[in-house]
Design a protein around this motif. Structure first.
Motif, PDB file in Angstrom:
ATOM      1  N   HIS A  14       0.853  -1.190   0.000  1.00 30.75           N
ATOM      2  CA  HIS A  14       0.000   0.000   0.000  1.00 30.75           C
ATOM      3  C   HIS A  14       0.885   1.236   0.000  1.00 30.75           C
ATOM      4  O   HIS A  14       1.595   1.491   0.974  1.00 30.75           O
ATOM      5  N   VAL A  15       0.859   1.984  -1.101  1.00 32.54           N
ATOM      6  CA  VAL A  15       1.605   3.240  -1.183  1.00 32.54           C
ATOM      7  C   VAL A  15       0.630   4.362  -0.850  1.00 32.54           C
ATOM      8  O   VAL A  15      -0.319   4.608  -1.594  1.00 32.54           O
ATOM      9  N   CYS A  16       0.824   5.005   0.297  1.00 32.38           N
ATOM     10  CA  CYS A  16      -0.168   6.006   0.711  1.00 32.38           C
ATOM     11  C   CYS A  16       0.474   7.056   1.603  1.00 32.38           C
ATOM     12  O   CYS A  16       1.507   6.820   2.228  1.00 32.38           O
ATOM     13  N   THR A  17      -0.164   8.200   1.642  1.00 34.35           N
ATOM     14  CA  THR A  17       0.377   9.315   2.414  1.00 34.35           C
ATOM     15  C   THR A  17       0.051   9.171   3.893  1.00 34.35           C
ATOM     16  O   THR A  17       0.881   9.386   4.751  1.00 34.35           O
ATOM     17  N   VAL A  18      -1.210   8.802   4.154  1.00 27.03           N
ATOM     18  CA  VAL A  18      -1.641   8.757   5.550  1.00 27.03           C
ATOM     19  C   VAL A  18      -1.417   7.340   6.088  1.00 27.03           C
ATOM     20  O   VAL A  18      -2.345   6.540   6.202  1.00 27.03           O
ATOM     21  N   THR A  19      -0.169   7.028   6.396  1.00 27.15           N
ATOM     22  CA  THR A  19       0.140   5.672   6.852  1.00 27.15           C
ATOM     23  C   THR A  19      -0.626   5.254   8.109  1.00 27.15           C
ATOM     24  O   THR A  19      -0.922   4.076   8.246  1.00 27.15           O
ATOM     25  N   PRO A  20      -0.998   6.178   9.007  1.00 28.55           N
ATOM     26  CA  PRO A  20      -1.780   5.721  10.168  1.00 28.55           C
ATOM     27  C   PRO A  20      -3.119   5.084   9.781  1.00 28.55           C
ATOM     28  O   PRO A  20      -3.561   4.137  10.411  1.00 28.55           O
ATOM     29  N   ILE A  21      -3.760   5.619   8.728  1.00 25.28           N
ATOM     30  CA  ILE A  21      -5.017   4.995   8.296  1.00 25.28           C
ATOM     31  C   ILE A  21      -4.719   3.603   7.771  1.00 25.28           C
ATOM     32  O   ILE A  21      -5.409   2.649   8.081  1.00 25.28           O
ATOM     33  N   MET A  23      -2.379   1.662   8.636  1.00 30.41           N
ATOM     34  CA  MET A  23      -2.151   0.796   9.805  1.00 30.41           C
ATOM     35  C   MET A  23      -3.485   0.396  10.427  1.00 30.41           C
ATOM     36  O   MET A  23      -3.702  -0.762  10.770  1.00 30.41           O
ATOM     37  N   THR A  24      -4.378   1.379  10.584  1.00 29.99           N
ATOM     38  CA  THR A  24      -5.649   1.092  11.239  1.00 29.99           C
ATOM     39  C   THR A  24      -6.475   0.103  10.424  1.00 29.99           C
ATOM     40  O   THR A  24      -7.084  -0.796  10.974  1.00 29.99           O
ATOM     41  N   GLY A  26      -5.361  -2.035   8.318  1.00 33.35           N
ATOM     42  CA  GLY A  26      -4.762  -3.351   8.325  1.00 33.35           C
ATOM     43  C   GLY A  26      -3.953  -3.751   7.101  1.00 33.35           C
ATOM     44  O   GLY A  26      -3.894  -4.928   6.769  1.00 33.35           O
ATOM     45  N   ARG A  29       2.024  -4.401   4.176  1.00 31.99           N
ATOM     46  CA  ARG A  29       3.241  -3.769   3.640  1.00 31.99           C
ATOM     47  C   ARG A  29       2.872  -2.346   3.234  1.00 31.99           C
ATOM     48  O   ARG A  29       1.993  -2.159   2.397  1.00 31.99           O
ATOM     49  N   ILE A  34       4.103  10.957  -0.818  1.00 29.97           N
ATOM     50  CA  ILE A  34       4.472  12.368  -0.626  1.00 29.97           C
ATOM     51  C   ILE A  34       3.335  13.186  -0.004  1.00 29.97           C
ATOM     52  O   ILE A  34       3.471  13.742   1.075  1.00 29.97           O
ATOM     53  N   ALA A  35       2.208  13.283  -0.689  1.00 31.40           N
ATOM     54  CA  ALA A  35       1.098  14.098  -0.212  1.00 31.40           C
ATOM     55  C   ALA A  35      -0.186  13.570  -0.837  1.00 31.40           C
ATOM     56  O   ALA A  35      -0.141  12.899  -1.872  1.00 31.40           O
ATOM     57  N   GLN A  72       2.497  -5.861  10.448  1.00 33.49           N
ATOM     58  CA  GLN A  72       2.378  -4.630   9.654  1.00 33.49           C
ATOM     59  C   GLN A  72       3.710  -3.891   9.648  1.00 33.49           C
ATOM     60  O   GLN A  72       4.271  -3.615  10.713  1.00 33.49           O
TER      61      GLN A  72
ATOM     62  N   ARG C 215      -8.004  -8.139  10.734  1.00 32.82           N
ATOM     63  CA  ARG C 215      -6.658  -8.219  10.150  1.00 32.82           C
ATOM     64  C   ARG C 215      -6.565  -9.431   9.215  1.00 32.82           C
ATOM     65  O   ARG C 215      -7.245 -10.421   9.403  1.00 32.82           O
ATOM     66  N   MET C 346      -0.852  -0.931  -4.615  1.00 29.32           N
ATOM     67  CA  MET C 346      -2.071  -0.128  -4.472  1.00 29.32           C
ATOM     68  C   MET C 346      -1.667   1.265  -4.031  1.00 29.32           C
ATOM     69  O   MET C 346      -0.947   1.422  -3.046  1.00 29.32           O
TER      70      MET C 346
END
Lengths: 79, 427, 349
Positions: A14-21, A23-24, A26, A29, A34-35, A72, C215, C346
């Motif tokens: 998952h390539v994403c800016t808001v990594t906490p989401i 993580m939440t 699930g 990788r 960037i933004a 994770q 999960r 993704m």
């Protein structure tokens, strides 16, 4: 969505800016981007510089897919 | 600091061929005066003016902003500092308000289109702005105007019209005066030592074009989390630059009349001690999110808070800002109540928020924005009806042969407002 | 209009057959009302009537769940009712579990609306509140009148197929399905009250309990990337210019599948974003900023990856219900798997 792809048996990064989401929800990788409006680019940079950061993120994504993980994991990008 | 809001109660708007004025609770508007004012901006090509009254068979769409007409009568500063007035600090002295009236801006806006206000029918229950007498200003830009400039032109035009109307009430005696006083930190703490100290953390939408908020003219995405006097907010320091998913974006009217602030003032000295207000943003970079929420927690602690109310604006990635703020503030031993809204799917069965944490155990919700509603046809539409299938909350072919529109309530202006402005909720 | 026909299920105690010593009695069908049914019928007025009552001992049901369920379903079926009510069970544990079990079984088998009622701490509540409507009652039979006051109107609504309001309005236990309602007070007033309660350590009820996220275990890593087929997917709403499938800018009802055979670069002329949740200018200028086709093509030529999968899947994350996203992803993940994709990147905005 990442989870459904994982559930289908495909390794996914998952390539994403808001990594906490990420993580939440699930993802297993995760590669930080960037933004939000330009996750794999930066309009403030020149075309060449922008391509460079995009390559770095994609390289890291491939590296993540080739790395065994048991929990994770966030793969930081080296520019 | 002390602010007096002098409410001039408006019971109707009517057009006049003479000079615009307020008389016996009626706002008389000369259309030509409004048009002339709006067309001062060479980026605006055409302007039309309409009246929409509560109970009429009228639909306004797409709505860009809703603004309360006001004027500074006494004391420093003026309306919409940084845009119309200079940046003098507002929030003290006397301000007159045309209570019950609103300026609603519409027109072909940028890309995805903004909200619906129905003045009657089932949709009217979902928007707070079906209860105001609305002067609708429809504006179209000159050809080729870039999106950022288009948004800017419409935003400023709305403020100008609101100031023009507000000025009509400058020399009138208000029907009622509301007085709000806010002490400095030391004085506040001394006054009610036995009451729990409470602050308000307002998250401002700052995701970029069509999702922006401005404080004294400064783009909120370029700000650090800071402290603002709640009276400044009540006096027009914060304005909207939003245009998308109108159910949970704050039009300027909502900032001017922020209900969290009003409710905290009501409880101040009785059940709590209102210590201050923190404004923070919802940026698109993770580092910004981390930094801004760190600062919210730090400032809440600095204000000596026992508790805070956190209000969100928007949804999706700002859910993370909300959860970060909550987690970090709770971790300081400060109790939180958060106000958000939900995207639980049309059937209500989905996950409501994009992010979650166990520490967010006291939540007020503005309702499920995905709820579907059928809006019957209205006799008159001000704006552009053909956008209702592309606005957020609309979908392709959602108008049937009888003119019924099927949309999610996220298309309705203010439906699930996250500053607790409205009374919709969900369980 | 004829009256709505209802069958009620009660235990040996409420049938006044006996207490624990009679808990082993087998299911029995009686015509008309027994015990609490009388008060229910009064509450229904002319609109509905309990036409038959099934009585079963709690121990018998608990020890022979499958057999007892089948027997009860047969009895209910023989009456051909429009609606089924079990209990209310208050805080009686085995009775509550029996009411929940048989209500769900009747709903599944006969496809008619069902309703039961019990105390929130009854073990049957947690077991079944997501499957069926359970009215929250007091913890003893002294709360019968109160229970009927809530259950009777809800039963009528269910039987008539009318829309069911929010849990706090109708009196059923929150079942995870979010339903809107108009409160008397605005959200800001509710928030201040909730905070004052929380600060004073008084009880308060959150309007939205935080969810638990599930999960999935990570799949093994890709062993041979140089020969792997890599797919790109995005929730950033990248679509061909003009958004031919009209994917909604928010709360999307569909996902896009687009062929990128021979596409080296997502240029502004050919591609854009349909996403309504972020500033679209940057993605519209160069969609590779969201979906990096250009770089992946480079990697393909350089042999870093076997090949780039010739399609990509796109959704708009903005305001789209998690369950829809889940369904979309299930569908296209299966397609990718069938097409021999080895791994997926993704991207999200």
């Amino acid at each position: 969505m990442v989870k459904e792809i994982e559930r289908a048996g495909l390794p996914v990064v998952h390539v994403c800016t808001v990594t906490p989401i990420s993580m939440t929800v699930g993802a297993n990788r995760i590669v930080p981007a960037i933004a939000i409006p330009h996750p794999l680019g930066n309009p403030a940079l020149s075309k060449e510089e922008e391509l460079h950061i995009r390559r770095c993120i994609c390289e890291t994504a491939l590296k993540a897919l080739q790395t065994e993980v048991t929990e994770q994991t966030i793969f930081d990008v080296k520019y | 600091m002390k602010l007096e809001l002098g409410n001039i109660i408006i019971n109707d708007i009517q057009f006049t061929n003479e000079g615009s004025k307020v008389e016996n609770g009626v706002l008389y508007v000369n259309q030509e005066e409004i048009k002339e004012l709006v067309l001062e901006d060479s980026n605006i090509d055409t302007c039309e003016v309409f009246i929409a009254r509560p109970g009429e068979s009228v639909r306004i769409t797409p709505v860009k902003d809703v603004i309360e007409p006001r004027v500074k009568v006494e004391g420093p500063g003026g309306m919409f500092p940084g845009w119309i007035a200079k940046v003098d600090t507002v929030g003290s002295g006397k301000t007159n308000v045309l209570k019950g009236a609103a300026v609603v801006t519409t027109g072909k806006i940028v890309g995805f289109q903004e909200g619906i206000i129905d003045m009657s029918g089932p949709g009217a229950d979902y928007t707070p702005f079906s209860k105001t007498y609305n002067l609708v200003v429809k504006m179209e830009p000159v050809e080729g105007l870039k999106q950022h400039e288009h948004e800017y032109a419409l935003r400023i035009a709305g403020f100008k019209v609101a100031c023009f109307l507000g000025a009509l009430g400058k020399n009138l005696t208000p029907d009622e005066v509301e007085t709000f006083e806010f002490d400095n930190l030391v004085e506040s703490a001394r006054k009610y030592p036995e009451l729990p100290r409470v602050a308000y953390v307002q998250m401002l939408q700052s995701q970029g074009l069509l999702h922006d908020t401005y404080v004294y003219g400064v783009d909120a995405k370029r700000t650090l989390t800071t402290i603002i006097n709640p009276l400044e907010t009540m006096d027009g320091a914060i304005v909207s630059g939003n245009c998308v998913s109108s159910c949970d974006k704050n039009p300027t009217y909502v900032h001017q009349n922020n209900r969290v602030i009003r409710e905290l003032f009501k409880a101040h000295g009785k059940t709590l001690n209102f210590m201050g207000m923190i404004i923070t943003n919802e940026n698109v970079y993770l580092a910004d999110k981390e930094r801004s929420s760190n600062w919210s927690a730090k400032l809440a602690e600095y204000l000596g808070c026992d508790g805070v109310i956190i209000s969100q604006e928007g949804f999706g990635n700002p859910d993370t800002d909300l959860i970060m703020n909550t987690k970090k503030i709770e971790a300081k031993g400060i109790k939180t109540v958060i106000i958000t809204d939900e995207y639980a799917g049309r059937d209500g069965k989905s996950q409501s928020l994009a992010d979650a944490d166990a520490s967010a155990n006291a939540v007020v919700t503005g309702g499920n924005a995905n709820q579907v509603i059928v809006l019957p046809p209205m006799e008159t539409v001000y704006g552009h009806l053909h956008f209702v299938d592309t606005i957020a909350g609309g979908s392709a072919n959602n108008i049937d042969a009888h003119g019924n529109i099927t949309v999610e309530i996220q298309a309705i202006t203010g439906a699930t407002n996250e500053t607790g402005f409205h009374n919709l909720s969900a369980r | 209009m004829s009256k709505i026909k209802i069958v009620q299920y009660i235990n040996q105690f409420f049938a006044q057959i006996g207490g624990e010593e009679k808990a082993d009695i087998k299911p029995e069908l009686r015509e008309g009302v027994v015990g609490p049914g009388l008060a229910f019928n009064q509450a229904f007025g002319d609109e509905a009537e309990i036409v038959a009552t099934v009585i079963c001992g709690d121990s018998y049901f608990g020890e022979n769940i499958e057999k007892a369920s089948a027997e009860v379903i047969e009895m209910v079926k023989s009456v051909n009712p429009d609606m089924f009510i079990a209990g209310p069970a208050f805080n009686a544990g085995r009775y509550g579990v029996a009411c929940g079990t048989i209500s769900k079984a009747v709903k599944d088998a006969l496809n008619i609306p069902v309703l039961t009622g019990m105390y929130v701490e009854n073990p049957g509540a947690d077991m079944f509140k997501k499957d069926i409507y359970i009215v929250s009652t007091k913890n003893s039979a002294a709360g019968m009148r109160d229970a009927i006051k809530k259950m009777a109107p809800l039963a009528l609504k269910l039987a008539k197929g009318e829309p069911i309001g929010a849990s706090c309005v109708e009196g059923y236990m929150p079942n995870g399905v979010r339903v809107n309602l108009f409160e008397k007070e605005c959200g800001a007033a509710r928030a201040v009250k909730m905070l004052v309660a929380k600060l004073n350590n008084k009880p308060f009820e959150t309007e939205f309990p935080m969810p638990d996220f599930d999960r999935v275990d990570p799949n093994p890593a890709v062993k041979d990337m140089a020969h792997a087929t890599v797919a790109l997917c995005t929730s950033g709403g990248i679509v061909p210019h003009g958004n031919p499938d009209r994917i909604e800018s928010s709360s999307a009802s569909k996902y896009g599948e687009y062929d990128i055979t021979g596409v080296e670069d997502l240029d502004a002329a050919g591609w854009e974003t349909a996403h309504g949740g972020y500033d679209p200018v940057y993605a519209n200028e160069d969609a590779d900023r969201v979906l990096p086709v250009d770089v992946m093509r480079e990697f393909e030529k350089a042999g870093k990856i076997g090949k780039l999968y010739n399609k990509f899947y796109t959704t708009v994350g903005n305001g789209t219900a998690v369950l829809s996203s889940k369904k979309f992803a299930e569908e296209y993940a299966a397609k990718m798997k069938a097409d021999g994709v080895d791994c997926v990147i993704m991207t999200s905005t």
